[in-house]
Design a protein around this motif. Structure first.
Motif, PDB file in Angstrom:
ATOM      1  N   SER B   5      32.119  44.428  46.276  1.00 52.67           N
ATOM      2  CA  SER B   5      33.281  43.775  46.850  1.00 52.67           C
ATOM      3  C   SER B   5      33.108  42.269  46.797  1.00 52.67           C
ATOM      4  N   HIS B   7      34.908  38.517  47.712  1.00 55.97           N
ATOM      5  CA  HIS B   7      35.914  37.950  48.611  1.00 55.97           C
ATOM      6  C   HIS B   7      35.777  36.440  48.684  1.00 55.97           C
ATOM      7  N   GLY B 108      32.247  42.816  40.737  1.00 54.94           N
ATOM      8  CA  GLY B 108      33.290  42.575  41.702  1.00 54.94           C
ATOM      9  C   GLY B 108      34.602  42.312  40.980  1.00 54.94           C
TER      10      GLY B 108
END
Lengths: 112, 116
Positions: B5, B7, B108
């Motif tokens: 992930s 971000h 990612g």
């Protein structure tokens, strides 16, 4: 150092056409070879890989064979679908075997 | 496959400010994380390799004081773009691998950075 060259796109095909995306490499030693795919709006996903000469990687109808004599790892699919539209990256491990070196990517667009 | 992930997915910042991008491996312990930069219609360029608990190894031509990488745990690495300039605008992608168990590298979804 290790490097990879793949055919420039875009490649535009009709559904059910045969696909070839050429990829050649230069490397010291025996790198592993990969094809990654990047669908619109998504991250890279491993499509297939081969770790030694004459290995054939395959997934979702795509195939590529590790050819040491021609230093190639061409991606093929017998019958493409609209859903295969994406950017395809050829890659190999670097000399240290610790990271990936990518080609520039080839955009495939399949129309129905 | 394993999940990585990243971000934020998009960030816009003003020139001169710093931006931090996080990369987390959600279901495996990543001994090694890689940071790439992708220019429009270009390949992914490896910026640096980081091993958990040690300093990152930067590729030639990448300014380590500008692109600060921290890999403090087996599930988190961060890339901080310091004193960002418009030319730093790009797509940044992380990948994570466990070289101990010889897993493939998982990527990612990337961060689109725009510096205005």
């Amino acid at each position: 150092g290790n490097s990879v060259t793949q055919m420039e796109g875009p490649v535009t095909l009709s559904e059910e056409a045969f696909l070839t995306i050429n990829c050649t490499y230069t490397a010291t030693g025996y790198p592993s070879l990969f094809w990654y795919v990047q669908y619109p709006g998504e991250g890279l996903q491993l499509l297939l890989k081969a770790t030694k000469a004459d290995d054939k990687g395959s997934n979702k109808g795509f195939e590529a064979t590790y050819r040491k004599e021609t230093t190639s790892f061409h991606l093929e699919k017998g019958s493409v679908q609209v859903s295969d539209s994406a950017v395809y990256f050829c890659a190999l491990t670097n000399q240290a075997g610790t990271a990936l070196i990518f080609g520039k990517g080839t955009t495939l667009s399949v129309s129905s | 496959g394993a999940v990585v992930s990243q971000h934020p997915s998009r960030v816009i910042c003003k020139s001169g400010t710093s931006v931090k991008i996080e990369c987390r491996s959600l279901d495996f312990q990543a001994t090694t994380m890689f940071w790439y930069r992708q220019f429009p219609k270009q390949s992914l360029m490896l910026m640096a390799t980081s091993n958990e608990g040690s300093k990152a190894t930067y590729e030639q031509g990448v300014e380590k004081d500008k692109f600060l990488i921290n890999h403090a745990s087996l599930t988190l690495s961060t890339l901080t773009v310091t004193s960002a300039h418009p030319e730093d605008s790009s797509f940044y992608i992380c990948s994570a691998a466990s070289l101990v168990s010889n897993t493939e590298a998982f990527f990612g979804q990337g961060t689109r950075l725009t510096v205005v």
